[in-house]
Design a protein around this motif. Structure first.
Motif, PDB file in Angstrom:
ATOM      1  N   LYS A  69     -78.597 -21.512 -13.268  1.00  0.00           N
ATOM      2  CA  LYS A  69     -78.988 -21.919 -14.502  1.00  0.00           C
ATOM      3  C   LYS A  69     -78.921 -20.838 -15.684  1.00  0.00           C
ATOM      4  O   LYS A  69     -79.134 -19.575 -15.156  1.00  0.00           O
ATOM      5  CB  LYS A  69     -80.281 -22.464 -14.621  1.00  0.00           C
ATOM      6  N   THR A 117     -80.008 -19.305 -19.039  1.00  0.00           N
ATOM      7  CA  THR A 117     -81.052 -19.456 -20.193  1.00  0.00           C
ATOM      8  C   THR A 117     -80.387 -18.492 -21.304  1.00  0.00           C
ATOM      9  O   THR A 117     -79.498 -17.546 -21.212  1.00  0.00           O
ATOM     10  CB  THR A 117     -82.058 -18.794 -19.486  1.00  0.00           C
ATOM     11  N   PRO A 118     -81.388 -18.305 -22.431  1.00  0.00           N
ATOM     12  CA  PRO A 118     -80.949 -17.416 -23.529  1.00  0.00           C
ATOM     13  C   PRO A 118     -80.834 -16.117 -23.213  1.00  0.00           C
ATOM     14  O   PRO A 118     -80.039 -15.507 -23.533  1.00  0.00           O
ATOM     15  CB  PRO A 118     -81.983 -17.508 -24.516  1.00  0.00           C
ATOM     16  N   TYR A 133     -81.396  -9.634 -18.305  1.00  0.00           N
ATOM     17  CA  TYR A 133     -81.576 -10.649 -17.043  1.00  0.00           C
ATOM     18  C   TYR A 133     -82.690 -10.279 -16.139  1.00  0.00           C
ATOM     19  O   TYR A 133     -83.241 -11.205 -15.583  1.00  0.00           O
ATOM     20  CB  TYR A 133     -80.353 -10.220 -16.031  1.00  0.00           C
ATOM     21  N   GLN A 143     -85.495 -12.059 -17.446  1.00  0.00           N
ATOM     22  CA  GLN A 143     -85.358 -13.517 -17.066  1.00  0.00           C
ATOM     23  C   GLN A 143     -85.884 -13.897 -15.728  1.00  0.00           C
ATOM     24  O   GLN A 143     -86.561 -14.801 -15.438  1.00  0.00           O
ATOM     25  CB  GLN A 143     -84.216 -14.144 -17.259  1.00  0.00           C
ATOM     26  N   ASP A 150     -88.912 -16.251 -14.521  1.00  0.00           N
ATOM     27  CA  ASP A 150     -88.856 -17.223 -13.314  1.00  0.00           C
ATOM     28  C   ASP A 150     -90.024 -16.962 -12.229  1.00  0.00           C
ATOM     29  O   ASP A 150     -90.297 -18.018 -11.651  1.00  0.00           O
ATOM     30  CB  ASP A 150     -87.030 -17.140 -12.865  1.00  0.00           C
TER      31      ASP A 150
END
Length: 345
Positions: free
Chosen positions: A135, A137-138, A321, A324, A328
């Motif tokens: 996926k 994501t921004p 990253y 992110q 998650d």
């Protein structure tokens, strides 16, 4: 706790292996080596050094990682023909990737190759989107944009940063080959994750060893064919004689390059098994500042303002990253807690 200790060990393997391999490969060309096929061969033929790990872990089972679902494990094993095709595909991909990087190390400074390699995170995310339903994501998109800009900026490096005797054409060739090598490496990691999840479909750590050994066996055969077909084998003795530090140093440079490459590969594939291809690639990007800094002391590479900006952007992309990934993990923990509360009587 044990799992996180394994992950820490695999991370050390990746960071130390890739840094040592990069420096030793450049050292080979810096001190008189000139065969791209030799530079390629040493990157793939070192897989026998991990055979002891293969026999130790042959009967060992580990907890199924999050990236491999129970449903995948319960399905029937894949056919022998499919396994052969997958290993041939991965092996040829590894051979091509190694050759492209060999060209890059011959014509570019180590620090330049290292910063370009940061874009492998972007390539891996791109291929993982199609192969493993990764996926976007921004924060991941931000990471990809920053890493792409980081690599593009390096085109502006001036000629004074090039290794001695490298022409404009060879410099551009080295840059293009390094970009292509970075792309094929990202594809390779995404393909390995898909193989572990959809083809091998087992929970034993032995499958990680199988993936490495058979993949690099094919890569070694393919590279050896190229080595002999190109006629470079005829020049090996002459190359060894003119190697500046001497014959023993020539052999040791190639030997330890092969060992370092396999240590890095083992750590990368193990991290794919534990998490995902993108996570493994992020750990590789974590070593971005290590190689250029080491190259300054070993090869006296220059750190121009453009290269510094490029490195800052690459590190920024890596942190984006990583954040992110943190989000998650936190979301997964919250969902797990809610599931546990519902299941309680």
């Amino acid at each position: 706790m044990i799992r996180w200790l394994r992950i820490a060990l695999y991370t050390i393997f990746v960071l130390s292996g890739q840094t040592a391999a990069a420096l030793l490969t450049r050292l080979y060309f810096e001190k008189g080596g000139s065969s791209k096929w030799v530079g390629t061969l040493v990157q793939v033929v070192g897989f026998p050094v991990i055979l002891p790990c293969y026999f130790i872990s042959r009967r060992k089972l580990v907890t199924i990682p999050n990236s491999i679902s129970t449903a995948d494990v319960k399905t029937k094993p894949s056919s022998l023909l499919l396994l052969v095709c997958v290993y041939v595909y991965l092996g040829l991909l590894a051979a091509g990737n190694s050759y492209l990087y060999s060209v890059g190390f011959e014509y570019l400074p180590v620090s330049t190759v290292a910063v370009i390699s940061a874009s492998q995170l972007a390539f891996n995310a791109f291929f993982s989107y199609f192969l493993n339903s990764q996926k976007f994501t921004p924060f991941i998109i931000n990471s990809l944009v920053l890493l792409t800009i980081s690599s593009v900026l390096l085109v502006a490096n001036n000629s004074s940063e090039r290794p001695p005797g490298v022409s404009n054409g060879n410099y551009v060739l080295g840059f293009i080959c390094t970009i292509l090598g970075t792309a094929t490496y990202g594809l390779s990691l995404a393909s390995q994750q898909l193989t572990l999840r959809k083809v091998l479909k087992q929970q034993s750590f032995k499958v990680v060893m199988d993936l490495i050994i058979y993949q690099f066996l094919v890569a070694s055969i393919a590279t050896s064919i190229g080595f002999f077909a190109s006629g470079d084998w005829k020049l090996s003795k002459k190359e060894m004689d003119r190697y500046t530090p001497g014959k023993i140093s020539y052999v040791m440079t190639l030997l330890w390059t092969a060992v370092a490459c396999q240590i890095s590969v083992f750590g990368s594939v193990a991290l794919i098994f534990e998490f995902s291809a993108l996570f493994s690639n992020v750990i590789g990007a974590l070593g971005l500042p290590i190689t250029p800094v080491a190259a300054i002391f070993v090869f006296h590479d220059k750190m121009s303002s453009i290269k510094c900006i490029s490195m800052v952007l690459a590190i920024w992309g890596f942190l984006s990253y990583t954040y992110q990934h943190y989000l998650d993990d936190r979301k997964l923990n919250v969902e797990t807690e809610k599931t546990s509360e519902v299941s309680e009587p």
